[in-house]
Write a protein that holds these residues in place. Sequence first.
Motif: not given
Length: 306
Positions: A29-35, A48-55, A71-77, A80-84
């Motif tokens: 939710s917060h502190l996502i390392p976008f930079a 790369l193999t990207l691991c992320r709980m919420t991609p 992509l190794v992940a869970s909850f693809f969204a 609350s703003a829409g699809s990826l």
Amino acid sequence: MAADKTTSMREAIATHVHDGMTVALEGFSHLIPFAAAHEIIRQERRDLTLCRMTPDIVSDQLVAAGCVSKLVASFFASGSAGSLHELRRRIERHDPERLEVEEYSHYGMVCRYQAGAAGLPFFPLRSYAGSDLPKVNPNIRLVEDPFGEGSVYVVPPLNPDVTIIQAQRADRAGNAQIWGISGIQQEAVYAARRAIVVVEEIVDDQVIRSDPSRTLIPSHAVDAVVHCPRGAHPSYAQGYYDRDCGFYRRWTAISKDAQQLQTWLKEWVHDLHDHTEYLEKLGEEYWNDLRVEPRYSDPVNYGSRR
């Protein structure tokens, strides 16, 4: 005296993130390392193999930039703003090419990081009972309970080559403090072979020692510390700036058009030298709606021997 692990974002990514690696970018939710993700894109890392709980959006951007093959992940969204839509194109239509996906539940990912951090061969959980995920993911396995009757699902450990997290603050040695939603950052760091911590501010070690319980990531688990204010935008950093909900809503339209997404990546990532230029392009007035007022917690008395 503890070693100074501070470095630039460019140097941290160049040193620790290489083609073909398994890379975890965590922050819930917060502190996502976008930079940090944008610097990976600028340096054109591949396979790369990207691991992320919420991609969320950060995953959409990395995949669209051609950095990620799995992509190794869970909850693809997108929150609350829409699809990826870049992920949807790759997964549903293999457009422009197929993206390999290894899907778990949120708790399944938590268990994988916990097993990786603890050096365990697997981690048991019951939440897959009645789920179809074990049918599509052979790494979710049903085993007999050695201590009783019946069976239990298990997942394998997850040990990224490098984990990258964002935190509110750290000292130069890498003792990093997080408050607010902590997510799985601590386990993801301990599970990884290397760790990069990106922070809103660098503070003296006396500040860290004044409130040691907030130190979720100790220095011995950290390889590089990057000072990058507002590095979590458009997500938020508790106590520093709010979530950019407007951007999250705009991303649906951006990502739905593949060409518009590539145009966005060129304008906001490739054509910019670093995150400082990203912030300059946004402009200081942009942050007026994202500013937060101080709201301090009550002080804690740790006590001290006389």
